[in-house]
Structure formats: structure tokens, C-alpha cells
Design a protein around this motif. Structure first.
Motif, mmCIF file in Angstrom:
data_model
loop_
_atom_site.group_PDB
_atom_site.id
_atom_site.type_symbol
_atom_site.label_atom_id
_atom_site.label_comp_id
_atom_site.label_asym_id
_atom_site.label_seq_id
_atom_site.Cartn_x
_atom_site.Cartn_y
_atom_site.Cartn_z
ATOM 1 N N TYR A 9 0.837 -1.206 0.000
ATOM 2 C CA TYR A 9 0.000 0.000 0.000
ATOM 3 C C TYR A 9 0.874 1.260 0.000
ATOM 4 N N LEU A 20 -4.504 2.982 -2.041
ATOM 5 C CA LEU A 20 -5.201 1.714 -1.852
ATOM 6 C C LEU A 20 -5.880 1.614 -0.492
ATOM 7 N N TYR A 23 -9.782 1.635 -0.550
ATOM 8 C CA TYR A 23 -10.579 0.537 -1.091
ATOM 9 C C TYR A 23 -11.010 -0.422 0.026
ATOM 10 N N LEU A 28 -10.114 -5.872 -2.004
ATOM 11 C CA LEU A 28 -8.908 -5.402 -2.678
ATOM 12 C C LEU A 28 -7.775 -6.415 -2.561
ATOM 13 N N GLN A 29 -7.571 -6.964 -1.382
ATOM 14 C CA GLN A 29 -6.459 -7.893 -1.183
ATOM 15 C C GLN A 29 -6.643 -9.170 -1.999
ATOM 16 N N ARG A 31 -8.057 -9.258 -4.910
ATOM 17 C CA ARG A 31 -7.743 -8.865 -6.286
ATOM 18 C C ARG A 31 -6.231 -8.740 -6.488
ATOM 19 N N ILE A 32 -5.541 -8.148 -5.516
ATOM 20 C CA ILE A 32 -4.088 -8.010 -5.622
ATOM 21 C C ILE A 32 -3.431 -9.389 -5.667
ATOM 22 N N PHE A 61 -2.052 -4.579 -13.749
ATOM 23 C CA PHE A 61 -2.393 -4.301 -12.359
ATOM 24 C C PHE A 61 -3.389 -3.142 -12.268
ATOM 25 N N TYR A 64 -6.855 -4.111 -13.462
ATOM 26 C CA TYR A 64 -7.542 -5.038 -12.569
ATOM 27 C C TYR A 64 -7.992 -4.363 -11.278
ATOM 28 N N ILE A 65 -7.162 -3.460 -10.768
ATOM 29 C CA ILE A 65 -7.465 -2.815 -9.491
ATOM 30 C C ILE A 65 -8.428 -1.649 -9.665
ATOM 31 N N THR A 66 -8.249 -0.865 -10.730
ATOM 32 C CA THR A 66 -9.104 0.308 -10.911
ATOM 33 C C THR A 66 -10.348 -0.008 -11.732
ATOM 34 N N TYR A 207 -16.467 -0.117 -4.687
ATOM 35 C CA TYR A 207 -15.157 -0.684 -4.370
ATOM 36 C C TYR A 207 -14.474 0.035 -3.213
#
Length: 260
Positions: A9, A20, A23, A28-29, A31-32, A61, A64-66, A207
Motif C-alpha cells: 500500500y 489503496l 478501497y 482489494l487484497q 484482487r491483488i 495491475f 484489474y485494481i481500478t 469498491y
């Protein structure tokens, strides 16, 4: 092995300018961890190095995250409700509209707005403002080039009127592209535009943590003129719109209340 999310983070905030902490943590974790596993990295320290070394890994990344997922006229039945509100109620009240499409991803949403306005002959005060945190996605959005699957919600008549087709690739007409202005914007860290008549921010706030989401709704409301419309996604409900100076007028559509 337990992953060092605290390190990641802090690193993401410094290197990617991505907060991060805002979120939802468990979501979130997951997804990461999923996107990291696909690179072969065993730790988040290794994954951070891979992101720094490889632009393709960095972009995967961010995508996928945003959550760079969108469609033209997404959730068509809801979009038609919004079109009716805009054409019959909002446009007659204001001579020139100021429109902001927040978290616009590949541009499908602001371009949908531009096509809608063109069909109804509705004027805007300026170009539709379309923003996103991801500069690579914004670059793609500006190009206005789409695959066949990304066109699934476009009516056949709109294909003819607004796109050129070549080898199963669709090229948006320059007349529609020039109606939209793209800009990088962080919904958490950056100031919001003001005096908007319409704001679209769809399937994004889900999210984020509740306190971050509350602050976003407050700032969206402040960015609207009284009588302006806030259009959310089909996965989102504002349970107490009055707390933000809004009132629900249709499914996932809210109006900024007039102050006495």
C-alpha cells in the motif's frame, strides 16, 4: 506465506500515486493476490519490482485494481430511463449543459452521452469532461477505437451514424470524439469540477470503504447545480440521499435538491 500488504500500500502510494487504503480491504487484497499470482511473483515485494520493470504488468495491475470495465449504454433499460429524464426534464430547464463522466475508463460512457445529445440536438456549455485515474486507459479512450464485443449495446442505426467499420474494428466518428475532453483525475485526492448539470459515475463507489464513499457522494452533490442529475450504476444504491442534498427520482438517478 502471509503477504505484506502494508508495504505494498505504501509503495503503491509513492510509486503509482494510488491510495489503496481507500478501497474495501478484503475485496482489494483478493484482487491483488490474484493478479500478482498470474505474474509468478511469490511476494508483494517481488511483484512491486515486476510492476516497475515491466509496463505490461503495470498496466494489467492498474486495469484489474481500478476496474476498467464498461460498455456503451451500459444497463440499457436504466440508461433509457436516464435519457428520458435528461431529454424531458433537465434539458428544457438549462440552455447549455455541463456534463462530467467520472471514472470513464475506455470512453464508452462519455461517448454514449455524446451520441445521445447529438441525436436529440441538445447543446452543451463545453465539451463533455471525461476523467479517469489511469492515463493509459485515457489515451486509449481518446482514440475511440473499439472491438466487436465492446460494441454489443450499440444499435445498428448508431453503427451506421457514428462508426466506421474496418476488419471487425469500429472507429468512432471525429464529430463525436470532438465532443469529449479527457483528463486524468483521482476521485479521492483531486478537486471536483463545479456547476455540473449532469454527473455520471457508475459502478465505481462500490469498491471503496464507506467513509470514502460518503465523502465522494458529498463532493458529487456539491459539484452539481440545483436540479442537476447524478447517475449511478446498477450495482449502487444511495440509502440516504437527503444526507447529501440529493433526492431519488428514478432507478439509480438522483437530483440535486433546491435549497430554500
Amino acid at each position: 506465506m502471509e503477504l505484506n500488504y502494508d508495504f505494498f500500500y505504501k509503495w503503491a502510494k509513492q510509486y503509482l500515486k494510488l491510495n489503496l487504503d481507500s478501497y474495501k480491504e478484503k475485496q482489494l487484497q483478493r484482487r491483488i493476490a490474484t493478479v500478482m499470482k498470474n505474474t509468478g511473483a511469490a511476494t508483494l515485494e517481488e511483484y512491486a519490482l515486476e510492476i516497475q520493470r515491466n509496463p505490461a504488468i503495470k498496466q494489467r495491475f492498474l486495469d484489474y485494481i481500478t476496474i476498467n470495465v464498461t460498455d456503451f449504454f451500459r444497463n440499457q433499460d436504466i440508461f433509457e430511463e436516464f435519457e428520458e429524464q435528461l431529454v424531458q426534464q433537465l434539458a428544457p430547464k438549462f440552455s447549455d449543459l455541463k456534463i462530467w463522466s467520472a471514472a470513464c475508463s475506455i470512453g464508452s460512457e462519455p461517448y454514449s452521452m455524446a451520441m445521445m445529445l447529438d441525436k436529440h440536438g441538445i447543446a452543451t456549455r463545453e465539451k463533455i469532461l471525461a476523467t479517469d485515474i489511469d492515463e493509459t486507459i485515457l489515451k486509449r479512450a481518446k482514440e475511440g477505437i473499439y472491438s466487436e464485443i465492446e460494441m454489443k449495446n450499440i444499435r445498428a442505426t448508431d453503427w451506421v451514424d457514428y462508426f466506421d467499420l474496418a476488419e471487425k474494428t469500429y472507429y468512432l466518428s471525429p464529430a463525436i470524439k470532438q465532443k469529449v475532453r479527457f483528463k486524468k483525475h483521482d476521485l479521492i485526492a483531486d478537486p471536483y469540477p463545479d456547476k455540473c448539470h449532469v454527473i455520471l459515475c457508475r459502478n465505481v463507489t462500490i469498491y471503496f470503504k464507506n467513509d470514502v464513499k460518503d465523502e465522494m457522494y458529498r463532493k458529487f452533490s456539491e459539484a452539481l447545480v440545483p436540479g442537476g442529475l447524478f447517475f449511478t450504476g446498477a450495482t449502487e444504491t444511495i440509502y440516504d440521499p437527503k444526507a447529501y442534498g440529493l433526492r431519488k427520482i428514478s432507478s439509480f438517478i438522483y437530483e440535486k435538491e433546491h435549497r430554500c
